[in-house]
Design an enzyme around this catalytic site. Structure first.
Site, PDB file in Angstrom:
ATOM      1  N   SER A  58       1.466  -7.562  -1.342  1.00  0.00           N
ATOM      2  CA  SER A  58       2.175  -8.622  -0.610  1.00  0.00           C
ATOM      3  C   SER A  58       1.344  -9.875  -0.440  1.00  0.00           C
ATOM      4  O   SER A  58       1.852 -10.895   0.022  1.00  0.00           O
ATOM      5  CB  SER A  58       2.681  -8.110   0.739  1.00  0.00           C
ATOM      6  OG  SER A  58       1.661  -8.109   1.700  1.00  0.00           O
ATOM      7  N   SER A  59       0.057  -9.829  -0.811  1.00  0.00           N
ATOM      8  CA  SER A  59      -0.681 -11.102  -0.779  1.00  0.00           C
ATOM      9  C   SER A  59      -0.210 -12.024  -1.908  1.00  0.00           C
ATOM     10  O   SER A  59      -0.590 -13.189  -1.957  1.00  0.00           O
ATOM     11  CB  SER A  59      -2.197 -10.892  -0.775  1.00  0.00           C
ATOM     12  OG  SER A  59      -2.556  -9.758  -1.488  1.00  0.00           O
ATOM     13  N   THR A  87       0.814  -1.222   0.000  1.00  0.00           N
ATOM     14  CA  THR A  87       0.000   0.000   0.000  1.00  0.00           C
ATOM     15  C   THR A  87       0.841   1.264   0.000  1.00  0.00           C
ATOM     16  O   THR A  87       0.484   2.267  -0.615  1.00  0.00           O
ATOM     17  CB  THR A  87      -0.916   0.010   1.251  1.00  0.00           C
ATOM     18  OG1 THR A  87      -1.825  -1.067   1.128  1.00  0.00           O
ATOM     19  CG2 THR A  87      -1.681   1.300   1.388  1.00  0.00           C
TER      20      THR A  87
HETATM   21  N1  ASP Z   1      -2.625  -5.597   0.255  1.00  0.00           N
HETATM   22  C1  ASP Z   1      -1.550  -4.736   0.694  1.00  0.00           C
HETATM   23  C2  ASP Z   1      -0.281  -5.540   0.733  1.00  0.00           C
HETATM   24  O1  ASP Z   1      -0.075  -6.292   1.653  1.00  0.00           O
HETATM   25  C3  ASP Z   1      -1.882  -4.165   2.036  1.00  0.00           C
HETATM   26  C4  ASP Z   1      -0.835  -3.262   2.612  1.00  0.00           C
HETATM   27  O2  ASP Z   1       0.230  -3.031   2.100  1.00  0.00           O
HETATM   28  O3  ASP Z   1      -1.099  -2.723   3.681  1.00  0.00           O
HETATM   29  O4  ASP Z   1       0.520  -5.430  -0.159  1.00  0.00           O
END
Ligand code: ASP
Length: 350
Positions: free
Chosen positions: A65-66, A20
């Site tokens: 990062s998922s 994010t």
């Molecule tokens: N979906 C994002 C990730 O983990 C969430 C974040 O960065 O807070 O890449």
């Protein structure tokens, strides 16, 4: 590579993997997508005020990062090894969703670490006025550069810095999806807290035996690990599939409280069957804090007698990284079982 400052106080490598912190809204889909890293530096001009040399390295592709896979950890370890002598510290920008997994895995993969490796990210993209990303990044950079009077890094560990707290990476859990306080280490106090100044909890910080020793990286990971989360109503079909899967060398059992699970005969028979076939069954608690003690209740003792090993006060994220690392070291499961009792990087209170 982008250089921001060239004074010689400290030199840092800022590694951007995605998340994010570096995302912006795609107007066509209204979803967050990663953008180019050079724009992050434009958003955080404060970084240029440090008298540090800050170089950056951007992964390609940058990811949510998922999508993290162990291959990213292998690349990160390889990059840190390659650049190790050139920098005083490393800051890794990473999505929050799997940050605790990545920080845990890296902590096991990097041996003899004498320099800070600080993961950070944010809950709001850095271009948004109320972003938490700017403070997280600026403080993570300051911590990665911090040295004591002898010139040694103050925090030569793999850590997560988030919302004014520096936490040991292999102790951290993501505890909130929308709060700025996204991470906590509920079984260990923070390694530092940032207020007007950054206060380090020095007795807790692990120092290397030899500051000059070469960094050793362990990039051989064996991912044949499953996770079984115990819940009321769990069926023999589900338990059998997870515990007795042919491809699995180890199962992390996420149990209740201090390590308890159902005492039903069908359940214990499957546990015995898996253990006697040589699988490693590692018991961690579903609770956010506290430890596994299988001697406390008869339901826990039944697991111990069936061949389950204690994960002590390990998080699931850390248990996964430790198993990938240990299984990658040897094909001998009894050796891995024995090594699971060892505290390698401060991941368990033992
Ligand atoms: N979906 C994002 C990730 O983990 C969430 C974040 O960065 O807070 O890449």
């Amino acid at each position: 590579m982008i250089s921001t400052d060239t004074s010689k106080k400290a030199s840092l490598l800022l590694i951007y993997t995605g998340g994010t912190i570096g995302m912006r809204q795609d107007p066509s889909t209204q979803t967050l997508r990663p953008f180019d890293f050079s724009q992050i530096l434009e958003e955080v001009p404060e970084l240029r005020k440090f008298a540090y040399r800050i170089d950056s390295y951007t992964f390609d592709p940058i990811i949510d990062s998922s999508d993290v896979e162990p291959g990213l950890w292998q690349c990160l370890a390889g990059l840190i090894k390659e650049k190790y002598r050139m920098y005083d510290g490393f800051v890794i920008l990473h999505g929050t969703d799997t940050m605790a997994y990545s920080a845990s895995a890296l902590s096991f993969m990097l041996e003899n670490l004498a320099k800070p490796v600080i993961f950070t990210g944010s809950q709001l993209p850095i271009g948004i006025p109320r972003t938490d990303g700017r403070e997280n990044l600026v403080s993570a950079v300051e911590i990665a550069a911090a040295k004591d009077s002898q010139g040694h890094a103050i925090v030569p560990e793999v850590c997560i810095y988030f919302d004014n707290m520096l936490m040991r990476g292999n102790r951290a859990c993501k505890i909130s999806s929308d709060n700025f306080t996204a991470f906590r280490t509920l079984n260990l106090p923070p390694l530092a807290e940032a207020g007007i100044s950054i206060k380090y909890n020095s007795p807790l910080i692990i120092k290397p035996d030899d500051w000059e020793a070469d960094l050793v990286i362990h990039t051989s990971l064996d991912t044949r690990v499953s996770i079984l989360k115990i819940h009321p109503g769990i069926t023999p079909h589900v338990v059998r599939n997870i515990l007795c899967g042919e491809e699995t060398r180890a199962v992390i059992m996420e149990t209740y409280g201090c390590g308890n699970a159902p005492s039903k005969e069908w359940f214990l028979n499957l546990v015995r069957q898996a253990a006697s076939s040589g699988k490693i069954l590692l018991n961690v608690t579903q609770c956010l804090s506290g430890t596994v003690d299988m001697n406390l209740y008869s339901n826990g003792k039944a697991l111990l007698d069936a061949g389950v090993v204690s994960g002590y006060d390990s998080t699931t994220e850390s248990a996964l990284g430790k198993l990938f690392f240990l299984l990658g070291q040897t094909d001998d499961n009894p050796t891995v079982k024995r090594l699971l009792n060892k505290n390698f990087r401060g991941e368990i209170s033992k």
